[in-house]
Scaffold this active site. Structure first.
Site, PDB file in Angstrom:
ATOM      1  N   GLU A 148      18.166 110.084   1.665  1.00 49.11           N
ATOM      2  CA  GLU A 148      16.696 110.023   1.580  1.00 49.11           C
ATOM      3  C   GLU A 148      16.286 108.565   1.733  1.00 49.11           C
ATOM      4  OE1 GLU A 148      15.513 111.862  -2.093  1.00 49.11           O
ATOM      5  OE2 GLU A 148      16.457 113.777  -1.573  1.00 49.11           O
ATOM      6  N   GLY A 150      14.981 106.567  -0.325  1.00 53.09           N
ATOM      7  CA  GLY A 150      15.356 105.733  -1.473  1.00 53.09           C
ATOM      8  C   GLY A 150      16.786 105.894  -1.925  1.00 53.09           C
ATOM      9  N   SER A 153      23.345 104.714  -0.059  1.00 53.57           N
ATOM     10  CA  SER A 153      24.655 104.497  -0.697  1.00 53.57           C
ATOM     11  C   SER A 153      24.679 105.178  -2.068  1.00 53.57           C
ATOM     12  CB  SER A 153      24.915 102.995  -0.864  1.00 53.57           C
ATOM     13  OG  SER A 153      24.931 102.370   0.397  1.00 53.57           O
ATOM     14  N   ILE A 178      18.714 112.291   9.506  1.00 49.53           N
ATOM     15  CA  ILE A 178      19.583 113.465   9.615  1.00 49.53           C
ATOM     16  C   ILE A 178      20.033 113.726  11.063  1.00 49.53           C
ATOM     17  CG2 ILE A 178      19.853 115.907   9.001  1.00 49.53           C
ATOM     18  CD1 ILE A 178      19.536 113.706   6.638  1.00 49.53           C
ATOM     19  N   GLY A 360      31.850  89.793  31.745  1.00 50.37           N
ATOM     20  CA  GLY A 360      30.971  88.652  32.052  1.00 50.37           C
ATOM     21  C   GLY A 360      29.513  89.105  32.065  1.00 50.37           C
ATOM     22  N   GLU A 384      27.915 107.679   6.782  1.00 50.89           N
ATOM     23  CA  GLU A 384      28.970 108.316   5.965  1.00 50.89           C
ATOM     24  C   GLU A 384      29.655 107.275   5.052  1.00 50.89           C
ATOM     25  OE1 GLU A 384      31.162 111.573   7.369  1.00 50.89           O
ATOM     26  OE2 GLU A 384      29.724 112.035   8.948  1.00 50.89           O
ATOM     27  N   THR A 386      28.698 103.051   3.912  1.00 51.58           N
ATOM     28  CA  THR A 386      28.789 101.750   4.603  1.00 51.58           C
ATOM     29  C   THR A 386      30.168 101.132   4.352  1.00 51.58           C
ATOM     30  OG1 THR A 386      28.008 100.511   2.684  1.00 51.58           O
ATOM     31  CG2 THR A 386      26.312 101.334   4.196  1.00 51.58           C
TER      32      THR A 386
END
Ligand code: FAD
Length: 403
Positions: A148, A150, A153, A178, A360, A384, A386
């Site tokens: 969400e 907020g 992690s 999502i 290059g 999935e 960090t």
């Protein structure tokens, strides 16, 4: 019904070839055939679409139909429900081979198999499996909605609320980021039935796109994997029948933790595929491009860079295959999954960056494929879990109860 790619009921936990082989990368005959078939598909059917899909940030719908026909959208769904009846390791191989050509297609297949189907195979009731796995094997895309605005992690700080209403739950809230949301018809959605209970209130629901009160919101305009849709989900008093609770009420945290541990191996596979794709381009290009009267691959400085990249890709592949083989064998794999995702995503970024350097100026423009792989690589360190979260998992294991 899609035609499964492979029909080999002997694919059990560890194949005789793999058991007898000293190398994790040794594939059984069946796995070799599977990998070859998926790469041929990626090369012939995905490659011509990559640039357009990236430019327009849209998945080619005809490609979706062809992915179902190939059997890679239902790898672990049992034969009896119309799936390919294959193993988690096949999912890893499919994601790797598709990601060599387009990591955006790789993640579509990854979420479908390692998160959505995986969760339904492990926690779905017989009725849920018949209803949803049959559809997922036929033509339905799935999505997995935990994050969400907020809570990323700190995923279990989610605020999407599920309140009891007779024989149903009413969901209110929003999900962000999502994957597959634009194409999906079934969503595994995590919501809390009791915010005061913390993670013990979290419950997984099977939400169908047609449910009143549910809408798929804004699609993100992203740096990389642009053909993969990433959208907001909006629940405005969305009624979900009690029969659509996946697993037990209050046990959604377990589903989330366990599926994401497995999903991480899939992201590792996406990243080694991406790295291999970038290395393939670099090897080819450096043998064609001439400067100072010879192919740039003839310069030892370039050879050493390529050799180092090849070593890193192989090391990342060993970590990914090791975690996948452990998962298939039913052994603990938490640390191995964290390591493989963390390392493979770093190798992907380094290898794609090297490919840009070796091309290059041509590496910096969209007429050549490596700038896209460089952009695509970044996501491996974010979703999935960090890289910092993977480091936390590894450190906890290393330092045990002292943390
Ligand atoms: C393209 C894309 C697709 C996605 N697909 C899905 C999906 O299908 N389903 C889904 O549920 N989610 C999905 N996500 C969400 C993704 O999993 C989250 O973005 C990710 O978990 C990070 O959460 P956040 O963005 O809130 O970052 P934050 O959690 O706010 O993190 C920001 C920074 O703080 C660091 N940090 C946070 N906490 C700690 C800590 N304790 N220690 C050290 N460092 C910390 C992080 O490492 C990071 O560098 C997707 C995201 C993207 C961008």
């Amino acid at each position: 019904m899609p035609k499964p790619l492979i029909r080999d009921d002997s694919i059990a936990v560890v194949t005789p070839e793999a058991a007898a082989s000293p190398a994790l990368t040794t594939l059984s005959e069946d796995e070799r055939l599977f990998r070859r078939t998926v790469f041929a598909f990626a090369d012939q059917e995905v490659r011509p679409l990559v640039r357009e899909m990236d430019a327009h940030a849209t998945l080619d719908r005809s490609l979706l139909t062809r992915l179902f026909a190939l059997g890679v959208m239902c790898i672990e769904i049992p034969d009896a429900l119309g799936g390919s009846g294959a193993s988690f390791f096949h999912s890893v191989l499919a994601v790797e081979e598709l990601s060599r050509v387009d990591p955006a297609v790789g993640v579509l297949v990854d979420v479908q198999n390692t998160l959505v189907i995986n969760a339904l195979v492990r926690w779905g009731s017989a009725e849920q499996q018949t209803r949803h796995l049959t559809a997922l094997a036929r033509d339905t895309v799935g999505a997995y909605a935990l994050s969400e605005a907020g809570s990323g992690s700190d995923a279990f700080a989610l605020t999407t609320r599920a309140t009891v209403d007779g024989d149903a739950f009413v969901l209110t809230g929003r999900k962000l980021w999502i994957t597959n949301a634009a194409e999906a018809d079934v969503f595994i959605v995590f919501a809390t039935v009791d915010p005061a209970a913390g993670y013990k209130g979290i419950t997984a629901f099977l939400v169908e796109r047609s449910f009143p009160g549910f809408t798929v919101g804004k699609k993100e305009d992203k740096l990389g994997i642009r053909a993969s849709s990433t959208c907001e989900l909006i629940f405005e008093a969305c009624t979900v029948p009690r029969t659509h609770v996946l697993g037990e009420v209050g046990k959604g945290y377990k589903i989330a933790i366990e599926t994401l541990n497995e999903g991480r191996i899939g992201i590792g596979a996406q990243m080694i595929g991406l790295a291999q794709g970038a290395l393939d381009h670099a090897v080819r290009y450096t043998q064609e491009r001439k400067q100072f009267g010879k192919a740039i691959a003839e310069f030892q400085g370039v050879q050493f860079q390529l050799a180092r990249a090849a070593m890193e890709v192989e090391a990342a592949r060993l970590l990914v295959y090791n975690a996948a083989r452990l998962r298939v064998a039913g052994k603990p794999f938490l640390t191995e999954a964290a390591m493989c995702k963390l390392f493979a995503s770093e190798v992907a970024e380094r290898t794609a960056s090297l490919a840009v350097n070796l091309f290059g100026g041509y590496g910096f423009v969209k007429d050549y494929p490596v700038e896209k792989l460089y952009r695509d690589a970044k996501i491996g360190q974010i979703y999935e879990g960090t890289s910092n979260l993977q480091l936390s998992t590894i450190a906890k294991q290393l330092l045990g109860s002292r943390l």
